[in-house]
Motif scaffolding. Sequence first.
Motif, short mmCIF file in Angstrom:
data_model
loop_
_atom_site.label_atom_id
_atom_site.label_comp_id
_atom_site.label_asym_id
_atom_site.label_seq_id
_atom_site.Cartn_x
_atom_site.Cartn_y
_atom_site.Cartn_z
N ASN A 261 31.69 4.64 3.54
CA ASN A 261 32.69 3.82 4.25
C ASN A 261 33.98 3.59 3.52
O ASN A 261 33.87 3.20 2.32
CB ASN A 261 32.03 2.59 4.90
N TYR A 262 34.97 3.83 4.20
CA TYR A 262 36.29 3.33 3.32
C TYR A 262 37.11 2.52 4.54
O TYR A 262 37.64 3.27 5.71
CB TYR A 262 37.20 4.87 3.31
N GLY A 263 37.31 1.38 4.29
CA GLY A 263 38.18 0.56 5.25
C GLY A 263 39.47 0.77 5.23
O GLY A 263 39.85 1.07 4.22
N LEU A 264 40.16 0.82 6.61
CA LEU A 264 41.51 1.10 6.59
C LEU A 264 42.35 -0.24 7.07
O LEU A 264 43.44 -0.51 6.53
CB LEU A 264 41.87 2.23 7.61
N VAL A 265 41.81 -0.94 8.15
CA VAL A 265 42.29 -2.10 8.62
C VAL A 265 41.34 -3.25 8.50
O VAL A 265 40.41 -2.98 9.09
CB VAL A 265 43.00 -2.03 10.00
N ALA A 266 41.23 -4.11 7.89
CA ALA A 266 40.29 -5.06 7.99
C ALA A 266 40.38 -6.11 9.00
O ALA A 266 41.66 -6.31 9.60
CB ALA A 266 40.40 -5.92 6.28
N ALA A 267 39.36 -6.93 9.18
CA ALA A 267 39.57 -7.75 10.35
C ALA A 267 40.29 -8.86 9.99
O ALA A 267 40.38 -9.37 9.09
CB ALA A 267 38.08 -8.25 10.59
N ASP A 268 41.10 -9.31 11.16
CA ASP A 268 42.00 -10.45 11.04
C ASP A 268 42.39 -11.15 12.27
O ASP A 268 41.68 -10.57 13.35
CB ASP A 268 43.38 -10.12 10.09
N SER A 269 43.08 -12.35 12.26
CA SER A 269 43.12 -13.06 13.74
C SER A 269 44.50 -12.52 14.16
O SER A 269 44.75 -13.05 15.45
CB SER A 269 43.27 -14.43 13.29
N THR A 270 45.27 -11.45 13.67
CA THR A 270 46.52 -11.03 14.22
C THR A 270 46.04 -10.07 14.86
O THR A 270 46.19 -9.85 16.35
CB THR A 270 47.35 -10.82 13.25
N THR B 133 41.41 -6.30 15.25
CA THR B 133 40.77 -4.71 15.12
C THR B 133 40.51 -4.37 13.79
O THR B 133 41.23 -4.44 12.84
CB THR B 133 41.86 -3.78 15.77
N VAL B 134 39.19 -3.67 13.78
CA VAL B 134 38.75 -3.28 12.40
C VAL B 134 38.91 -1.49 12.62
O VAL B 134 38.52 -0.96 13.80
CB VAL B 134 37.46 -3.25 12.09
N LEU B 135 39.72 -0.89 11.47
CA LEU B 135 39.78 0.67 11.62
C LEU B 135 39.09 1.17 10.21
O LEU B 135 39.36 0.53 9.06
CB LEU B 135 40.79 1.03 11.63
N GLY B 136 38.37 2.12 10.21
CA GLY B 136 37.79 2.79 8.84
C GLY B 136 37.38 4.36 9.13
O GLY B 136 37.54 4.61 10.34
N ASN B 137 36.99 4.63 8.25
CA ASN B 137 36.71 6.13 8.13
C ASN B 137 35.29 6.04 7.44
O ASN B 137 35.12 5.33 6.33
CB ASN B 137 37.64 6.87 7.18
N ILE C 85 37.24 2.64 15.43
CA ILE C 85 37.86 1.40 15.67
C ILE C 85 36.94 0.44 16.59
O ILE C 85 36.19 0.65 17.48
CB ILE C 85 39.06 2.03 16.74
N VAL C 86 36.86 -0.65 15.82
CA VAL C 86 36.23 -1.96 16.55
C VAL C 86 37.38 -3.03 17.15
O VAL C 86 38.00 -3.58 16.24
CB VAL C 86 35.18 -2.39 15.50
#
Length: 147
Positions: A39-48, A51-55, A123-124
Amino acid sequence: MLAVPCMAQRNEEASAASNGIFPKGKLGPSDNFTGKAWNYGLVAADSTLTTVLGNVYFEPGARSHWHTHPAGQILVITDGSGYHQIKGQPRKTLKKGDVVTCPPDVLHWHGAGPQTGMQQLYIVPNTEKGIVKWMQAVTDEEYNNPK
């Protein structure tokens, strides 16, 4: 391109799908995966963006355990081939270019085929509802049974 709700196997070099544009990343824990999934995370979870995005790169035969996503999940298969299955439904074969939408709280698994690795973007959305709930491992019988 195939787009299916919650949801070609090619006989090619097993390592072909690992040559993606992102680094291999971190090995997924055996509590959540059978075989090696990176797993390689691309966008970490945040309040703005919420959305989480990874490969994820699944080595041949590797797969997730059964799991759900409180707000659903989108998968984009970027290389290789593999499988996706919703509990109680037939297993679907995935290939490069396929898009899978998993509805909220639907039990499913996904991973590579036995001969070829699979690379996917995940994408979550709406992470304020939660990200993932892990369940039991997918048995070899479930993995090998197309029904």
